[in-house]
Design an enzyme around this catalytic site. Structure first.
Site, PDB file in Angstrom:
ATOM      1  N   HIS A 113      -3.890   5.811  -2.972  1.00 51.39           N
ATOM      2  CA  HIS A 113      -2.803   6.715  -3.386  1.00 51.39           C
ATOM      3  C   HIS A 113      -1.473   6.395  -2.686  1.00 51.39           C
ATOM      4  CE1 HIS A 113      -5.534   9.157  -5.699  1.00 51.39           C
ATOM      5  NE2 HIS A 113      -6.241   9.502  -4.655  1.00 51.39           N
ATOM      6  N   ASP A 150     -12.865   4.780  -7.997  1.00 50.53           N
ATOM      7  CA  ASP A 150     -12.729   6.104  -7.382  1.00 50.53           C
ATOM      8  C   ASP A 150     -12.529   7.138  -8.505  1.00 50.53           C
ATOM      9  OD1 ASP A 150     -11.761   7.231  -4.396  1.00 50.53           O
ATOM     10  OD2 ASP A 150     -10.921   8.360  -6.078  1.00 50.53           O
ATOM     11  N   HIS A 152     -10.513   9.452  -8.647  1.00 50.61           N
ATOM     12  CA  HIS A 152      -9.083   9.745  -8.806  1.00 50.61           C
ATOM     13  C   HIS A 152      -8.322   8.501  -9.270  1.00 50.61           C
ATOM     14  CE1 HIS A 152     -10.559  12.589  -5.637  1.00 50.61           C
ATOM     15  NE2 HIS A 152      -9.930  13.448  -6.414  1.00 50.61           N
ATOM     16  N   ASP A 229     -16.462   9.145  -5.066  1.00 49.34           N
ATOM     17  CA  ASP A 229     -16.319  10.571  -5.350  1.00 49.34           C
ATOM     18  C   ASP A 229     -16.524  10.927  -6.822  1.00 49.34           C
ATOM     19  OD1 ASP A 229     -13.995   9.155  -5.818  1.00 49.34           O
ATOM     20  OD2 ASP A 229     -12.732  10.372  -4.494  1.00 49.34           O
TER      21      ASP A 229
HETATM   22 ZN   LIG Z   1     -10.826   9.816  -4.719  1.00 40.54          ZN
END
Ligand SMILES: [Zn+2]
Length: 284
Positions: A113, A150, A152, A229
């Site tokens: 990120h 991931d 996200h 995740d």
């Molecule tokens: Zn994540």
């Protein structure tokens, strides 16, 4: 056999109640060691010059002085040095991959990120993007495929590699979910948003064509943002992958026959160590 790079100093800091917690590295280290993976200290030492390959000078100064602001991303004492330590794992894994051994960096903090001038979502330096930039600095013609599984969207990575020659990026992630981006593909960045509740088989059905798209760009090496995740019991994600799915992801990446390395991103369930072990069972 693949190589695992880790440094338990990255398991020595944390904030009470924060999900991005020391056990993620410590317990994974112990399990991988018991499973015969023998984690090694990373031979490549990252410095501020490596961070400067993609991040701004102001970003580095903010890490050193703790003058950044993001509610999810704490100002731990010494975080600039810890972020460099984590980056050392990614750089070492990239070097090992090019030398012929699949490799995994078991470090924290994660990175995908982090953008040019911002920390975000538990990330300070973008480990995977920086490792790729360093490989290309040494070999300008090197073509790299980046795969991010991931849960996200890898928004920081996308922002750093968008339009970059020789790079093809694919992120397969849940949407809607933090950070809210990754709905559409653009240029060299493929985004595959998946709805809450997607199970392992459905996930693989989406992952395989995304990997094919990356392979169509004829990469010389694969870099993997390995977040765990999307697991069914993860407290932050809403997807339903199980341990077998992670082994399968590792196998699909290994079947490419390409030099490859993976770097730990997210993954917050107590089962994280076993998920990593399953992934490496396929990836190595
Ligand atoms: Zn994540």
């Amino acid at each position: 056999m693949g190589r695992v790079f880790s440094d338990l100093r990255t398991a020595d800091y944390g904030a009470s109640g924060h999900l991005e917690a020391p056990f993620r590295v410590r317990r994974s280290f112990e399990l991988l060691k018991a499973a015969g993976h023998a984690p090694e200290l990373p031979p490549a030492a990252a410095g501020p010059g490596d961070a400067a390959l993609l991040h701004g000078d102001a970003h580095w100064r903010a890490l050193e002085t703790g003058t950044f602001e993001d509610p999810d991303t704490p100002k731990f004492p010494g975080i600039a040095g810890l972020a460099l330590l984590s980056l050392s794992g990614a750089l070492s894994a990239a070097d090992a991959a090019l030398a012929g051994a699949p490799a995994f960096s078991l470090m924290r903090p994660p990175g995908h990120h982090a953008g040019k001038d911002k920390v975000a979502g538990f990330c300070y330096l973008n480990n995977v993007a920086l490792a790729c930039a360093r490989l290309q600095a040494a070999k300008p013609d090197l073509r790299i495929g980046i795969v991010d599984f991931d849960v996200h969207h890898g928004d920081g990575t996308e922002s750093l590699v968008l339009g970059r020659p020789g790079i093809s990026f694919a992120s397969i992630h849940q949407s809607p979910l933090y950070p809210g981006t990754g709905l559409k593909s653009r240029e060299n960045c493929l985004n595959v948003p998946l709805p809450e509740g997607t199970n392992g088989d459905e996930y693989l059905h989406a992952f395989e064509p995304a990997l094919e798209r990356v392979l169509a760009s004829k990469p010389d090496v694969l870099a993997v943002s390995a977040g765990f995740d999307a697991y069914k019991d993860d407290p932050l994600g809403g997807l339903k992958l199980d341990r077998a799915t992670y082994r399968r992801l590792g196998s699909l990446l290994a079947q490419t026959g390409l030099p490859r390395f993976a770097v730990l991103e997210g993954g917050y369930a107590g089962d994280l160590p076993r998920l990593i072990e399953s992934f490496l069972g396929g990836f190595f």
